[in-house]
Design a protein around this motif. Sequence first.
Motif, PDB file in Angstrom:
ATOM      1  N   VAL A 251     -77.339  62.245-117.954  1.00 47.63           N
ATOM      2  CA  VAL A 251     -78.520  62.711-118.679  1.00 47.63           C
ATOM      3  C   VAL A 251     -79.539  61.598-118.896  1.00 47.63           C
ATOM      4  N   GLY A 252     -79.207  60.381-118.469  1.00 48.07           N
ATOM      5  CA  GLY A 252     -80.192  59.309-118.449  1.00 48.07           C
ATOM      6  C   GLY A 252     -80.308  58.447-119.687  1.00 48.07           C
ATOM      7  N   VAL A 253     -79.359  58.551-120.619  1.00 49.23           N
ATOM      8  CA  VAL A 253     -79.440  57.713-121.820  1.00 49.23           C
ATOM      9  C   VAL A 253     -78.556  56.466-121.714  1.00 49.23           C
ATOM     10  N   LEU A 254     -77.733  56.404-120.679  1.00 51.10           N
ATOM     11  CA  LEU A 254     -76.884  55.240-120.429  1.00 51.10           C
ATOM     12  C   LEU A 254     -77.057  54.821-118.977  1.00 51.10           C
ATOM     13  N   LYS A 255     -77.375  53.561-118.764  1.00 49.55           N
ATOM     14  CA  LYS A 255     -77.514  53.063-117.403  1.00 49.55           C
ATOM     15  C   LYS A 255     -76.139  52.981-116.745  1.00 49.55           C
ATOM     16  N   SER A 256     -76.104  53.140-115.439  1.00 48.96           N
ATOM     17  CA  SER A 256     -74.820  53.107-114.737  1.00 48.96           C
ATOM     18  C   SER A 256     -74.200  51.718-114.744  1.00 48.96           C
ATOM     19  N   HIS A 257     -75.063  50.679-114.803  1.00 50.14           N
ATOM     20  CA  HIS A 257     -74.568  49.302-114.797  1.00 50.14           C
ATOM     21  C   HIS A 257     -75.368  48.451-115.793  1.00 50.14           C
ATOM     22  N   THR A 258     -74.748  47.399-116.270  1.00 49.52           N
ATOM     23  CA  THR A 258     -75.432  46.455-117.147  1.00 49.52           C
ATOM     24  C   THR A 258     -76.324  45.541-116.309  1.00 49.52           C
ATOM     25  N   ALA A 259     -77.113  44.719-116.981  1.00 47.32           N
ATOM     26  CA  ALA A 259     -77.984  43.769-116.270  1.00 47.32           C
ATOM     27  C   ALA A 259     -77.161  42.772-115.458  1.00 47.32           C
ATOM     28  N   GLU A 260     -75.903  42.562-115.877  1.00 38.65           N
ATOM     29  CA  GLU A 260     -75.030  41.632-115.147  1.00 38.65           C
ATOM     30  C   GLU A 260     -74.278  42.311-114.019  1.00 38.65           C
ATOM     31  N   GLY A 261     -74.521  43.633-113.828  1.00 35.90           N
ATOM     32  CA  GLY A 261     -73.872  44.355-112.749  1.00 35.90           C
ATOM     33  C   GLY A 261     -72.542  44.979-113.113  1.00 35.90           C
ATOM     34  N   LYS A 262     -72.172  44.934-114.405  1.00 32.02           N
ATOM     35  CA  LYS A 262     -70.916  45.529-114.853  1.00 32.02           C
ATOM     36  C   LYS A 262     -71.095  47.028-115.040  1.00 32.02           C
ATOM     37  N   SER A 263     -70.125  47.801-114.568  1.00 32.81           N
ATOM     38  CA  SER A 263     -70.213  49.251-114.688  1.00 32.81           C
ATOM     39  C   SER A 263     -70.107  49.677-116.146  1.00 32.81           C
ATOM     40  N   ASN A 264     -70.963  50.605-116.551  1.00 29.68           N
ATOM     41  CA  ASN A 264     -70.856  51.194-117.881  1.00 29.68           C
ATOM     42  C   ASN A 264     -69.899  52.376-117.902  1.00 29.68           C
ATOM     43  N   LEU A 265     -69.348  52.716-116.759  1.00 29.70           N
ATOM     44  CA  LEU A 265     -68.344  53.771-116.664  1.00 29.70           C
ATOM     45  C   LEU A 265     -66.962  53.098-116.649  1.00 29.70           C
ATOM     46  N   ASP A 266     -66.621  52.494-117.783  1.00 28.94           N
ATOM     47  CA  ASP A 266     -65.420  51.660-117.830  1.00 28.94           C
ATOM     48  C   ASP A 266     -64.330  52.186-118.754  1.00 28.94           C
ATOM     49  N   GLY A 267     -64.590  53.287-119.441  1.00 26.36           N
ATOM     50  CA  GLY A 267     -63.575  53.861-120.323  1.00 26.36           C
ATOM     51  C   GLY A 267     -63.420  53.146-121.651  1.00 26.36           C
ATOM     52  N   SER A 268     -64.330  52.215-121.938  1.00 27.28           N
ATOM     53  CA  SER A 268     -64.283  51.483-123.202  1.00 27.28           C
ATOM     54  C   SER A 268     -65.450  51.925-124.085  1.00 27.28           C
TER      55      SER A 268
END
Length: 312
Positions: A251-268
Amino acid sequence: MTVQRTRRGIDVSDNQKVIDWGKVKAAGVAFAVLRSVRGSGKTDYQFHNNLAGVRAQGIPFDVYKYSYGTTPEKQKTEAQQVVDLLKSCGVEDCTVWWDMEDKTLRQLGKEKLTALIKVAKVIIEAAGYEFGIYCNVDWYKNVLDPTAFSCRFWVARYPSKKEMQLEDTPNDKYKPQITQELFGWQYSSTGRVDGISTSVDLDLIYEDLEQNEAPKDYSTPYAEPTYTLYRGRLAQKVEYVKWLQWHLIKVGVLKSHTAEGKSNLDGSFGKRTEAALVAFQTAHKETYSTKEPDKKCGKKTRAALIAAVKAL
């Protein structure tokens, strides 16, 4: 229909000596709460070993601090010691449980004690950690002013002094009855768990399992949560958090990755996930009944996320 399920766990310190966390995991322990800093200000002698053990075994954990601080300055020092320890170990997201049991604090009175706890609470939360209060039933009813706090409580009440095994279930009639959200019940100090050579505290935490209705013409790679998710909730299922993150990304409120390239789909369920959830709830007032977004992914929020993704 809602059904309540319990998860069994332990809280430990260097009193439990060296722990074999592989055996503890195999015994069925679902979470652990680790003592962080001793009264002297030194790190618990087994904290680093225990932290490495729970991390290696994938056991969800929080930490606790037995408080002795009778002045604001002492409370600040205690809280900062815990924060510094967690930061030095790379612990980004957990709840710090403020253990209220010491007789020197009991004598202060509710008003002064409330002010002191809030000093620690401000420092812990400013550092990015959740704050909770541990106490026994007597402290909850007669010493503390629970109405002064919106945090969760972890409450001790022992139905029996007899030795208990992890799989033993305490009589539910002794479960602490409180007005705040009950994180869990510490129901024994004489527990026995494989991998621990001494007695150990046994705890239960609770999950309200919901029966979800499968939406039509809709699919997601992750299973929908069956209970409410929120930052700081111990032992929530990784796949459920990924379900939330997947929807927030869609829905566009969370980027898929952080600025450092870390996935935001990490289960944390960390600060980024919580911020994205707040952004979504702010745009969907029907997802919460409080004055502000409640930061929780419950049934109404899940329904709104599903509807939003289906509308894309």
